[in-house]
Design an enzyme around this catalytic site. Structure first.
Site, mmCIF file in Angstrom:
data_model
loop_
_atom_site.group_PDB
_atom_site.id
_atom_site.type_symbol
_atom_site.label_atom_id
_atom_site.label_comp_id
_atom_site.label_asym_id
_atom_site.label_seq_id
_atom_site.Cartn_x
_atom_site.Cartn_y
_atom_site.Cartn_z
ATOM 1 N N ASP A 101 0.872 -1.168 0.000
ATOM 2 C CA ASP A 101 0.000 0.000 0.000
ATOM 3 C C ASP A 101 0.907 1.214 0.000
ATOM 4 O O ASP A 101 1.935 1.226 0.681
ATOM 5 C CB ASP A 101 -0.913 0.017 1.230
ATOM 6 C CG ASP A 101 -2.024 1.034 1.050
ATOM 7 O OD1 ASP A 101 -2.637 1.071 -0.033
ATOM 8 O OD2 ASP A 101 -2.281 1.819 1.981
ATOM 9 N N PHE A 112 2.751 8.282 -12.876
ATOM 10 C CA PHE A 112 1.324 8.363 -12.564
ATOM 11 C C PHE A 112 1.159 9.120 -11.248
ATOM 12 O O PHE A 112 2.142 9.563 -10.643
ATOM 13 C CB PHE A 112 0.720 6.944 -12.463
ATOM 14 C CG PHE A 112 1.188 6.176 -11.248
ATOM 15 C CD1 PHE A 112 2.440 5.614 -11.209
ATOM 16 C CD2 PHE A 112 0.367 6.057 -10.121
ATOM 17 C CE1 PHE A 112 2.885 4.926 -10.074
ATOM 18 C CE2 PHE A 112 0.799 5.371 -8.992
ATOM 19 C CZ PHE A 112 2.060 4.810 -8.970
ATOM 20 N N GLY A 113 -0.076 9.217 -10.811
ATOM 21 C CA GLY A 113 -0.365 9.797 -9.491
ATOM 22 C C GLY A 113 0.253 11.173 -9.310
ATOM 23 O O GLY A 113 0.114 12.063 -10.164
ATOM 24 N N TYR A 114 0.963 11.352 -8.219
ATOM 25 C CA TYR A 114 1.535 12.654 -7.870
ATOM 26 C C TYR A 114 2.926 12.884 -8.469
ATOM 27 O O TYR A 114 3.595 13.859 -8.116
ATOM 28 C CB TYR A 114 1.592 12.795 -6.341
ATOM 29 C CG TYR A 114 0.217 12.736 -5.693
ATOM 30 C CD1 TYR A 114 -0.568 13.883 -5.588
ATOM 31 C CD2 TYR A 114 -0.308 11.532 -5.232
ATOM 32 C CE1 TYR A 114 -1.832 13.832 -5.013
ATOM 33 C CE2 TYR A 114 -1.579 11.463 -4.655
ATOM 34 C CZ TYR A 114 -2.329 12.618 -4.548
ATOM 35 O OH TYR A 114 -3.583 12.562 -3.991
ATOM 36 N N HIS A 165 10.125 4.860 -3.324
ATOM 37 C CA HIS A 165 9.612 4.218 -2.115
ATOM 38 C C HIS A 165 9.324 2.742 -2.380
ATOM 39 O O HIS A 165 9.609 1.888 -1.563
ATOM 40 C CB HIS A 165 8.346 4.951 -1.678
ATOM 41 C CG HIS A 165 7.348 5.185 -2.787
ATOM 42 N ND1 HIS A 165 7.705 5.703 -4.007
ATOM 43 C CD2 HIS A 165 6.018 4.925 -2.882
ATOM 44 C CE1 HIS A 165 6.637 5.791 -4.779
ATOM 45 N NE2 HIS A 165 5.608 5.310 -4.136
ATOM 46 N N ARG A 166 8.744 2.445 -3.539
ATOM 47 C CA ARG A 166 8.365 1.057 -3.839
ATOM 48 C C ARG A 166 9.608 0.188 -4.001
ATOM 49 O O ARG A 166 9.686 -0.924 -3.470
ATOM 50 C CB ARG A 166 7.506 1.030 -5.109
ATOM 51 C CG ARG A 166 6.775 -0.286 -5.328
ATOM 52 C CD ARG A 166 5.656 -0.150 -6.333
ATOM 53 N NE ARG A 166 4.612 0.727 -5.877
ATOM 54 C CZ ARG A 166 4.412 1.969 -6.323
ATOM 55 N NH1 ARG A 166 5.182 2.470 -7.265
ATOM 56 N NH2 ARG A 166 3.454 2.707 -5.820
#
Ligand code: IMP
Length: 205
Positions: free
Chosen positions: A69, A152-154, A180-181
């Site tokens: 997550d 993607f995303g931010y 982070h991932r």
């Protein structure tokens, strides 16, 4: 043995396969379990959500499961959007709407106070009660305008520390080295090794 990853996102499955390619596991994705009931992500932290998903999947598949997550935490917003990152702008949220809301919410905030981090929790749960969760973080700051087309995303707003471009401008190659991932995937590897060791599955690494 099989290791089930709680995502339908092929990109994430590929990342897991790559970093675990020398371990005696075959990584399969949620796509292989179309009957799995939806898991509600209602945890207060990334760790809680990752654990909840991995537990549900381990029970359903009776196999070792991994779930992640992730999201963005912004210092000036006391950690928001956090676990609500995907739904920050409310119903019908899109990446663009989320980014525009973030810019609005930070309108008064000067450059020096725009610190933020992407965070990713990865949980490993086995049916024999083995459970562990790790966190990967990438620190940076939030820019003043949307910049770049990749990711993607931010990503178009997030400028990682040590760079002056957004993730969306820097591109996947750089992002995947510091994200982070990626850091969370690296951190879960020794956990997986420990799991194999404790369970005496295979000691060949
Ligand atoms: P999930 O963990 O894939 O469900 O991600 C939740 C939300 O966090 C996404 O919809 C994005 O808004 C944000 N997010 C997570 N990881 C990233 C990233 O690497 N770049 C940009 N946004 C991200």
């Amino acid at each position: 043995m099989e290791l089930v990853v709680a995502t339908k996102n092929e990109g994430k499955v590929r990342e897991f396969r790559k970093i675990m390619r020398d371990l005696p596991v075959e990584i399969v994705s949620l796509k292989d379990f179309p009957d799995l009931p939806d898991i509600i992500e209602d945890g207060r932290t990334f760790e809680e959500n990752a654990l909840k998903k991995a537990r549900a999947l381990a029970i359903f598949t009776k196999d070792v499961a991994i779930a992640d997550d992730s999201g963005l935490v912004v210092d000036a917003l006391s950690g928001s959007p956090g676990v609500l990152s995907a739904r920050y702008s409310g119903e019908g949220a899109t990446d663009l709407k989320n980014n525009l809301k973030l810019l609005t919410d930070l309108k008064e905030i000067p450059a020096k106070d725009r610190g933020a981090a992407f965070r990713c929790a990865i949980a490993l749960v086995a049916p024999n009660d083995f459970e562990e969760v790790v966190i990967g973080e990438c620190r940076g700051s939030i820019g003043f305008e949307i910049r770049g087309n990749e990711g993607f995303g931010y990503d178009p707003l997030f400028i990682p520390d040590g760079f002056d471009k957004t993730f969306a401008e820097l591109g996947m190659e750089i992002k995947n080295r510091i994200s982070h991932r990626f850091r969370a995937i690296k951190a879960i590897r020794p956990v997986l090794e420990k799991f194999f060791y404790v369970n005496k599955k295979d000691l060949s690494f």
